[in-house]
Design a protein around this motif. Structure first.
Motif, PDB file in Angstrom:
ATOM      1  N   ASP A 105      -3.166   2.908  -3.607  1.00 24.42           N
ATOM      2  CA  ASP A 105      -2.718   1.833  -2.725  1.00 24.42           C
ATOM      3  C   ASP A 105      -1.216   1.902  -2.493  1.00 24.42           C
ATOM      4  O   ASP A 105      -0.470   2.350  -3.350  1.00 24.42           O
ATOM      5  CB  ASP A 105      -3.054   0.465  -3.326  1.00 24.42           C
ATOM      6  N   ASP A 107       0.816  -0.517  -2.424  1.00 26.91           N
ATOM      7  CA  ASP A 107       1.599  -1.535  -3.125  1.00 26.91           C
ATOM      8  C   ASP A 107       1.906  -1.165  -4.577  1.00 26.91           C
ATOM      9  O   ASP A 107       2.438  -1.979  -5.321  1.00 26.91           O
ATOM     10  CB  ASP A 107       0.866  -2.878  -3.082  1.00 26.91           C
ATOM     11  N   GLN A 109       0.054  -0.890  -7.085  1.00 28.63           N
ATOM     12  CA  GLN A 109      -0.685  -1.615  -8.128  1.00 28.63           C
ATOM     13  C   GLN A 109      -1.366  -0.627  -9.065  1.00 28.63           C
ATOM     14  O   GLN A 109      -1.617  -0.926 -10.219  1.00 28.63           O
ATOM     15  CB  GLN A 109      -1.728  -2.528  -7.496  1.00 28.63           C
ATOM     16  N   ARG A 207      -3.757  -2.431 -14.268  1.00 24.86           N
ATOM     17  CA  ARG A 207      -3.408  -2.682 -12.879  1.00 24.86           C
ATOM     18  C   ARG A 207      -2.225  -3.632 -12.838  1.00 24.86           C
ATOM     19  O   ARG A 207      -2.216  -4.666 -13.476  1.00 24.86           O
ATOM     20  CB  ARG A 207      -4.581  -3.290 -12.143  1.00 24.86           C
ATOM     21  N   ARG A 210       1.385  -6.483  -7.390  1.00 23.66           N
ATOM     22  CA  ARG A 210       1.872  -5.921  -6.155  1.00 23.66           C
ATOM     23  C   ARG A 210       3.405  -5.872  -6.198  1.00 23.66           C
ATOM     24  O   ARG A 210       4.031  -6.855  -6.572  1.00 23.66           O
ATOM     25  CB  ARG A 210       1.410  -6.837  -5.022  1.00 23.66           C
TER      26      ARG A 210
END
Ligand code: UDP
Ligand code: MG
Length: 316
Positions: A105, A107, A109, A207, A210
């Motif tokens: 991703d 962002d 994450q 995880r 963001r």
């Protein structure tokens, strides 16, 4: 003559939708990481980044243009087709250009520090390496609960999915080539790869939050993805219509007997309840059944058209 090690050529594939807030950071961090790995001699010097602009309406594409180099590539889709298709566009683009790729991703994450471990698994022969979340602490309670229910349901429906694995994964070029044979329009990538049956392994990661910007996956899109996942991989809901229909039939039969008995031996009062109840009930069941059939019909409709799943507008 010195022995020359053959290093895998890696591409990092990153779908981006309205990610101007975080993109510069992402580009810097990922290119730093690639350089580090190149220096360490873990990956081939030609390894590169590929950003897929999924029809963003903000400055995403401009950021990509101003940062583009030989190793920072980008493609721009002509409109917003959703993360699954944007990812597919990226994966298709790097097919046969690399030895393996990792999708992640924009962002950040997904914890990129496990990349090294993924590459290690790849060198040991895994064709697919799944990034699996070891915790969901950074998710909102609602998202966490919904996700857990979804995985349980998919499991019940007999769909082989990796628990708590999203789209952070390494794929070898062999898998990428096979992916091109899947022509389906209703794409649910994380359900496809376990189906392929290649040697795979998992690495675990925390995880993170963001880095910047807001989520591009509101609850509505999540539900859509979940329904798509279920109906693309299982026809159990269709079978359930038959079961419900059968149960209703048996129930109605028993009630008919009772009604007849009342008619001949009991007091027959104007039968409001016995008329309206079945009416509502049957109406409901029929609508439900039609709805489920419609869901599949819609899919067949889309699949038979076999439209292209995305259009590339520009390449850097
Ligand atoms: N994304 C995309 N197209 C979309 C929605 C999202 O390419 O229509 C990308 C987004 O830019 C990000 C990834 O998909 O790189 C995951 O989205 P996000 O981080 O917003 O989802 P969350 O992590 O909140 O589930
Ligand atoms: Mg995210």
């Amino acid at each position: 003559m010195a022995y020359k090690k053959i290093l895998p050529k890696l591409a990092l594939v990153v779908p981006c939708y309205n990610e101007e807030a975080v993109l510069e950071t992402t580009i810097n961090e990922l290119s730093q990481l690639l350089n580090e790995y190149k220096l360490k001699g873990i990956i081939d010097a030609q390894s590169f980044l590929l950003f897929v602009d999924d029809g963003s309406r903000d400055n995403t594409w401009n950021v990509l243009v101003s940062n583009s180099t030989e190793f920072i590539n980008a493609i721009k889709l002509s409109n917003n087709v959703g993360q699954q298709y944007a990812l597919l566009a990226g994966l298709t683009f790097v097919t046969n250009k690399v030895d393996c790729c990792v999708s992640l991703d924009a962002d950040l994450q997904d914890d990129v520090s496990v990349l090294e471990q993924m590459l290690l698994e790849y060198k040991e022969g895994s064709q697919i390496v799944y990034g699996v979340r070891s915790s969901r602490a950074t998710d909102k309670a609602l998202k966490r609960g919904a996700a857990r229910m979804f995985y349980k349901l998919m499991h019940r429906l007999g769909v082989d999915m990796i628990y708590d694995h999203a789209d952070f994964r390494l794929l070898s070029n062999k898998v990428l080539k096979e992916l091109q044979h899947y022509r389906e329009v209703n794409l649910f990538l994380r359900g496809l790869f376990p189906l392929m049956g290649f040697k795979s392994s998992q690495v675990y990661y925390e995880r993170r939050e963001r880095k910047a910007g807001i989520t591009k996956y509101p609850f509505r899109k999540m539900i859509q993805l979940a329904i798509n996942g279920i109906t693309s991989f299982s026809n159990l809901p269709l079978k359930m219509i038959t079961y419900i229909g059968f149960a209703v039939f048996v129930g109605s039969f028993i009630i008919s007997l009772w009604v007849l008995f009342q008619r001949f031996f009991g007091l027959t009062v104007p039968g409001w309840a016995s008329i309206t109840l079945p009416m509502y009930f049957l109406g409901g069941v029929q609508l439900l059944a039609l709805g489920i059939i419609g869901e599949y019909l819609g899919k067949i409709y889309l699949e038979t058209k076999a439209r292209p799943r995305y259009h590339i507008d520009e390449e850097l």
